[in-house]
Design an enzyme around this catalytic site. Structure first.
Site, PDB file in Angstrom:
ATOM      1  N   LYS A   7       0.836  -1.202   0.000  1.00  0.00           N
ATOM      2  CA  LYS A   7       0.000   0.000   0.000  1.00  0.00           C
ATOM      3  C   LYS A   7       0.877   1.261   0.000  1.00  0.00           C
ATOM      4  O   LYS A   7       1.747   1.423   0.847  1.00  0.00           O
ATOM      5  CB  LYS A   7      -0.908  -0.002   1.227  1.00  0.00           C
ATOM      6  CG  LYS A   7      -1.718   1.284   1.432  1.00  0.00           C
ATOM      7  CD  LYS A   7      -2.454   1.248   2.770  1.00  0.00           C
ATOM      8  CE  LYS A   7      -3.058   2.603   3.118  1.00  0.00           C
ATOM      9  NZ  LYS A   7      -3.679   2.617   4.460  1.00  0.00           N
ATOM     10  N   ASP A  16      -2.178  10.490   3.978  1.00  0.00           N
ATOM     11  CA  ASP A  16      -3.588  10.161   4.168  1.00  0.00           C
ATOM     12  C   ASP A  16      -4.255  11.188   5.080  1.00  0.00           C
ATOM     13  O   ASP A  16      -4.096  11.157   6.300  1.00  0.00           O
ATOM     14  CB  ASP A  16      -3.732   8.757   4.767  1.00  0.00           C
ATOM     15  CG  ASP A  16      -5.191   8.355   4.956  1.00  0.00           C
ATOM     16  OD1 ASP A  16      -6.064   9.000   4.347  1.00  0.00           O
ATOM     17  OD2 ASP A  16      -5.440   7.403   5.720  1.00  0.00           O
ATOM     18  N   LYS A  62      -9.549  13.156   8.907  1.00  0.00           N
ATOM     19  CA  LYS A  62      -8.986  12.780  10.191  1.00  0.00           C
ATOM     20  C   LYS A  62      -8.873  14.022  11.078  1.00  0.00           C
ATOM     21  O   LYS A  62      -8.928  15.159  10.600  1.00  0.00           O
ATOM     22  CB  LYS A  62      -7.583  12.184  10.004  1.00  0.00           C
ATOM     23  CG  LYS A  62      -7.518  10.875   9.262  1.00  0.00           C
ATOM     24  CD  LYS A  62      -6.078  10.422   9.124  1.00  0.00           C
ATOM     25  CE  LYS A  62      -5.944   9.134   8.327  1.00  0.00           C
ATOM     26  NZ  LYS A  62      -6.459   7.968   9.055  1.00  0.00           N
ATOM     27  N   ASP A 116       1.816   6.191   5.816  1.00  0.00           N
ATOM     28  CA  ASP A 116       0.809   5.309   5.232  1.00  0.00           C
ATOM     29  C   ASP A 116       1.302   4.638   3.944  1.00  0.00           C
ATOM     30  O   ASP A 116       0.557   3.903   3.311  1.00  0.00           O
ATOM     31  CB  ASP A 116      -0.483   6.092   4.957  1.00  0.00           C
ATOM     32  CG  ASP A 116      -1.730   5.241   5.162  1.00  0.00           C
ATOM     33  OD1 ASP A 116      -1.616   4.169   5.778  1.00  0.00           O
ATOM     34  OD2 ASP A 116      -2.804   5.654   4.707  1.00  0.00           O
ATOM     35  N   ASP A 146     -11.971   7.491   4.463  1.00  0.00           N
ATOM     36  CA  ASP A 146     -10.734   7.202   5.188  1.00  0.00           C
ATOM     37  C   ASP A 146     -10.413   5.710   5.208  1.00  0.00           C
ATOM     38  O   ASP A 146      -9.391   5.310   5.759  1.00  0.00           O
ATOM     39  CB  ASP A 146     -10.833   7.742   6.628  1.00  0.00           C
ATOM     40  CG  ASP A 146      -9.480   7.811   7.313  1.00  0.00           C
ATOM     41  OD1 ASP A 146      -8.456   7.865   6.595  1.00  0.00           O
ATOM     42  OD2 ASP A 146      -9.438   7.818   8.558  1.00  0.00           O
ATOM     43  N   GLU A 188      -9.484   4.112   2.594  1.00  0.00           N
ATOM     44  CA  GLU A 188      -9.045   4.202   1.192  1.00  0.00           C
ATOM     45  C   GLU A 188      -7.995   3.165   0.825  1.00  0.00           C
ATOM     46  O   GLU A 188      -7.858   2.799  -0.342  1.00  0.00           O
ATOM     47  CB  GLU A 188      -8.505   5.612   0.908  1.00  0.00           C
ATOM     48  CG  GLU A 188      -7.044   5.853   1.247  1.00  0.00           C
ATOM     49  CD  GLU A 188      -6.709   5.692   2.722  1.00  0.00           C
ATOM     50  OE1 GLU A 188      -5.569   5.318   3.038  1.00  0.00           O
ATOM     51  OE2 GLU A 188      -7.586   5.949   3.574  1.00  0.00           O
ATOM     52  N   ARG A 216      -7.748  -0.022   1.314  1.00  0.00           N
ATOM     53  CA  ARG A 216      -8.285  -1.245   0.710  1.00  0.00           C
ATOM     54  C   ARG A 216      -8.805  -0.994  -0.705  1.00  0.00           C
ATOM     55  O   ARG A 216      -8.861  -1.924  -1.512  1.00  0.00           O
ATOM     56  CB  ARG A 216      -9.387  -1.814   1.613  1.00  0.00           C
ATOM     57  CG  ARG A 216     -10.614  -0.928   1.781  1.00  0.00           C
ATOM     58  CD  ARG A 216     -11.432  -1.285   3.004  1.00  0.00           C
ATOM     59  NE  ARG A 216     -10.721  -0.964   4.224  1.00  0.00           N
ATOM     60  CZ  ARG A 216     -11.187  -1.229   5.445  1.00  0.00           C
ATOM     61  NH1 ARG A 216     -12.380  -1.801   5.602  1.00  0.00           N
ATOM     62  NH2 ARG A 216     -10.481  -0.918   6.509  1.00  0.00           N
TER      63      ARG A 216
END
Length: 511
Positions: free
Chosen positions: A276, A281, A288, A299, A359, A361, A363
């Protein structure tokens, strides 16, 4: 830091310090440590009999001046822990702790015994590899953005794998017959550790520097691998609606990176690695909190692990497995083009997804990369690494990553590799009941399950929907250990480089 081997007597080394070792509870040093103690007139023995400053616990160090009795100015005694507990972690940590002691003394050179050689079944090559790993991991410092001088010295993040103050570490060995094997072990450990440190540097660096374009450029620079990169338009044309939806909110262009290593002969197996790569993020429109965003440059830790693992494979070469590394990378940002809660997209495999939380995202980009990886390479096994869920941190803290998947055999082998590599993995279930949380009234799937209920497993279950039937797949949720808030000798605060060692130990069957 340069790692080298020298034949001779460690007590007569010209280095600034000599590093010796002892098991916990030993008061009468023998072997190389005993020889140094004798040359020092029993200085180490006297400290051991006193028992107040050093007991030999794992990673404990004792620094003693040599008072001119031998050429080095200092002797550093490092604890190996209990003899019956001897395993790779002990050897790696002892090396890391001793190097940190050298750095605290601000010395430039040290000579060391080969910790663990012949003890607990460790061959000299393996002991040298573990010492090399531990020394370089322990020496890591992120200095890239500290002041103008550091910037000038280190250059771009792609070239920096952590600056060490200790310049030379020499392993002193009596037997000439063992020098070549020690050199080979040091090389393996160096390649592994330097790539872990490179991943640390990328994750530690700022998100305005480490962008999807940066990761693309670093992948393209690797020698010995083929590299194919899909841009936004190609991602769209392939029908990766979920990836496109996440990426469209940012000014930074997204990419899907595909690195490939192929052995000279017929490969014994084909493996796909997927990481990933969200380089920042914000949470998107499901924004967030300010505190929640502070470390979200990390991330992309899964992407960093996959790219540098592929880089290490290209350097080590001796692998009869065909390995493909896939990295979907973009930012998750709020803008007028961002995805909205309630949006529905069609993924590459034809499944529709309702986005109820922007959030969640990771996956959405991972599922597309998993589909693409299987379609392009038809691998025997698929492993993905992702800082996927905060729920995994709630469940396991910083001590371990969660692991789940479709093959108990694969999960068991990856877990054992992680243990040998010094990276803990704990199994989490993918029960059919968790699929209920992913049901949507208007699409095939919803991207975020019920709040407060098995969030890590729900994330894994979502990804499982994009794994081909009967495909061996392991999902590593590295959200906890990818970013550390406290130190160990070999893992500093901040980016840990988690997953690189597990992947390399798994691929090369190291123990």
């Amino acid at each position: 830091m340069q790692l080298q081997v020298s034949q001779g007597d460690i007590a007569q080394s010209k280095a600034d310090a000599v590093i010796v070792n002892l098991f916990e509870g030993v008061t009468d040093p023998a072997g190389g440590t005993g020889a140094v103690d004798k040359a020092l007139g029993g200085l180490i023995s006297d400290e051991l009999k006193n028992g107040k400053r050093f007991k030999g616990k794992l990673g404990e160090t004792l620094v003693l001046p040599t008072y001119g009795k031998i050429p080095p100015r200092y002797v550093i005694v490092v604890g190996l822990g209990k003899a019956e507990d001897m395993k790779s972690l002990q050897l790696r940590r002892a090396a890391a702790a001793s190097v940190r002691a050298c750095m605290s003394l601000k010395i430039k050179s040290a000579a060391s015994l080969l910790h663990g050689a012949g003890i607990g079944g460790y061959h000299v090559k393996d002991a040298a590899r573990l010492l090399s790993e531990g020394a370089l991991l322990g020496a890591y410092q992120f200095t890239l953005r500290k002041g103008k001088k550091a910037e000038e010295e280190n250059g771009e993040a792609g070239a920096d794998s952590g600056k060490a103050e200790l310049e030379t570490l020499t392993i002193v060995e009596h037997s000439a017959d063992k020098v070549a094997e020690i050199e080979a072990g040091l090389r393996w450990g160096r390649v592994i550790a330097e790539n872990v440190n490179l991943a640390r540097t990328w994750v530690n660096d700022s998100p305005n520097n480490v962008t999807p374009t940066f990761l693309k450029k670093q992948a393209e620079l690797i020698q010995g691998l083929s590299c194919k990169v899909l841009d936004f338009e190609q991602i769209r044309k392939l029908g990766m609606g979920a990836f496109e939806l996440v990426a469209q909110g940012s000014e930074q262009p997204p990419f899907l990176i595909h690195l490939a290593y192929k052995p000279k002969g017929t490969p014994t197996k084909k493996i796909a690695l997927v990481g990933k790569g969200i380089t920042f993020d914000s949470g998107g429109l499901s924004l967030k909190t300010a505190a929640g965003m502070e470390t979200m440059k990390m991330d992309m830790a899964g992407a960093a692990a996959v790219i540098v693992a592929m880089r290490a494979i290209a350097e080590l070469k001796d692998l009869d497995i065909e390995v493909h590394g896939f990295v979907p990378t973009c930012e998750n940002m709020p803008s007028g083009r961002s995805s909205k809660p309630g949006d529905i997209v069609t993924a590459m495999n034809g499944k529709t997804i309702e986005v109820n939380n922007t959030d969640a995202e990771g996956r959405l980009i991972l599922c597309e990369a998993l589909t693409y990886a299987q379609k392009e390479t038809n691998p025997d096994e698929v492993l993905d690494l992702a800082t996927l869920t905060g729920a995994c941190i709630v469940a396991l803290g910083k001590a371990a990553a969660g692991i789940m998947g479709t093959s108990d055999d694969l999960l068991d082998r990856v877990r054992k590799s992680g243990e040998a590599a010094g990276e803990k993995l704990w199994p989490l279930p993918l029960y059919d009941e968790y699929k209920q949380a992913l049901k949507s009234d208007v699409a095939d799937l919803i991207n975020s399950g019920a709040k407060g209920e098995a969030g890590s497993s729900a994330g894994g279950m979502f990804l499982k929907e994009f794994i081909d039937k009967d495909r061996a797949w392991a999902h590593l949720d590295i959200a906890g250990p990818a970013w550390m808030t406290s130190d160990t000798p070999e893992v500093p605060k901040g980016a840990s480089g988690f997953g690189v060692r597990t992947l390399l130990y798994y691929l090369y069957n190291l123990g």
